[in-house]
Design an enzyme around this catalytic site. Structure first.
Site, PDB file in Angstrom:
ATOM      1  CB  SER A   1      32.619 104.140  96.053  1.00 50.69           C
ATOM      2  OG  SER A   1      32.735 104.625  94.738  1.00 50.69           O
TER       3      SER A   1
ATOM      4  CG  HIS B   1      23.891 103.568  90.814  1.00 49.53           C
ATOM      5  ND1 HIS B   1      24.347 103.659  92.116  1.00 49.53           N
ATOM      6  CD2 HIS B   1      24.929 103.055  90.098  1.00 49.53           C
ATOM      7  CE1 HIS B   1      25.601 103.237  92.169  1.00 49.53           C
ATOM      8  NE2 HIS B   1      25.978 102.855  90.955  1.00 49.53           N
TER       9      HIS B   1
ATOM     10  CG  HIS C   1      13.587  79.812  81.651  1.00 48.42           C
ATOM     11  ND1 HIS C   1      12.524  78.962  81.411  1.00 48.42           N
ATOM     12  CD2 HIS C   1      13.164  80.680  82.594  1.00 48.42           C
ATOM     13  CE1 HIS C   1      11.509  79.302  82.189  1.00 48.42           C
ATOM     14  NE2 HIS C   1      11.866  80.341  82.914  1.00 48.42           N
TER      15      HIS C   1
END
Ligand SMILES: [Zn+2]
Ligand SMILES: [Zn+2]
Length: 343
Positions: free
Chosen positions: A160, A165, A292
């Site tokens: 929210s 970020h 990988h």
């Protein structure tokens, strides 16, 4: 005809439901793209509110007029506690571990309105360097078994908080899902003497149908048994088990590649909500020949329903070949250079 396809890496089956096929534009967000405000006074990640987060563990310092470029802080509402110890308790059928772990937030930019798809490549590279710095440091902590770096973009992806970020969670155990992937990869290596990811990348490059972007060091593709529409993977071409092994030239290339892949989703599907995750080897198998690392991007265009929950089998209404074809044709360089710049 619908088709059942098996995920090479997990052995799970997916139904590619061509009869219910959706056109990409039916899945795209219909509201027009609108930018958020560049600064929100009440946002804990906006500049000037640095005291609203716990003290920084890392900062990429400013260049120019910005106060800083990237900040890494402990999550104020952390899922796990970094100052406890991973002590195991086993009591008959019940086992538990003290809630030790590290939960960081990577504040990607001081600008509240930025999205990765529109950031300069050099800035995305700063974010990736912050990931690597924290990844390297935590990999050396003997209490930590596995590190997950991820980003939730938008409400449907579980966040929210609008300010760009991403997060890092380091855990003292390896989940059975991650462990299962390593076991499949190890068994493949034992049987065939090669990394199953390297093999798949080589085959996909030859076949071309599911490739979205190729750069000098990375390949972006839609997996053959794609569980959800526009599920997109970014693989390094060089074999590396761990994200921690990435070199500076690869960081620069990945920044460009990640931004471009997200740019195709942003422009093609109208800024969809998405999660991305770095799937990397646990600390104990860094340097392994059989695993990988890669980036998995999951746009949240459809909802998981009863059949998926009950059967563990996904129904995907966009064949990965159609998704790749659509994304290849999405332009990400909007209007840049028009009008003579760059001539
Ligand atoms: Zn903000
Ligand atoms: Zn490989």
């Amino acid at each position: 005809m619908p088709e059942l396809r098996q995920n090479f890496f997990t052995k799970e089956w997916v139904i590619i439901a061509t009869e219910r096929a959706k056109r990409p534009k039916d899945l795209a967000r219909q509201q027009p793209l609108k930018a958020a405000a560049p600064f929100v006074a009440t946002c804990p990640f906006c500049p000037g509110n640095e005291d609203k987060t716990p003290p920084e563990v890392l900062r990429v310092p400013a260049t120019g007029s910005d106060p800083w470029q990237v900040r890494v802080v402990p999550n104020k509402f952390a899922a796990l506690a970094r100052d406890s110890q991973p002590i195991r308790t086993i009591h008959r059928s019940r086992r538990s571990i003290g809630g030790f772990g590290v939960h960081d937030v990577i504040i990607e930019t001081p600008d509240h309105s930025h999205v990765t798809a529109l950031m300069p490549d050099a800035h995305v590279a700063n974010v990736l360097r912050a990931y690597k710095s924290r990844y390297d440091e935590l990999s050396h902590d003997p209490r930590i078994a596995h590190i997950t770096i991820f980003k939730n973009h938008g409400l449907d992806a579980g966040t929210s908080l609008e300010h760009p970020h991403s997060q890092l969670i380091a855990t003292p155990v390896i989940s059975s899902q991650v462990r299962g992937r390593f076991q499949v990869a190890l068994q493949h290596y034992d049987e065939y003497g090669e990394c199953m990811f390297c093999q798949m990348i080589e085959e996909e490059i030859k076949e071309e149908d599911r490739i979205v972007i190729e750069t000098e060091r990375f390949v972006v593709l839609e997996p053959f048994a794609s569980p959800t529409p526009f599920c997109t993977y970014i693989f390094p071409r060089r074999h590396m088990a761990s994200f921690g092994d990435i070199n500076p030239a690869e960081v620069t290339d990945l920044a460009h590649t990640l931004k471009k892949a997200l740019g195709k989703l942003y422009h093609g599907l109208g800024n969809p909500d998405f999660n991305y995750t770095l799937r990397s080897a646990p600390a104990e198998v860094q340097g392994a020949k059989y695993f990988h690392w890669y980036v998995s991007i999951i746009p949240r265009l459809t909802r998981v329903a009863g059949f998926e929950l009950g059967s563990g089998m996904f129904i995907n209404t966009v064949p990965p070949e159609s998704a790749a074809d659509f994304l290849r044709n999405v332009k990400t360089e909007v209007a840049a250079g028009v009008g003579g710049a760059g001539n």
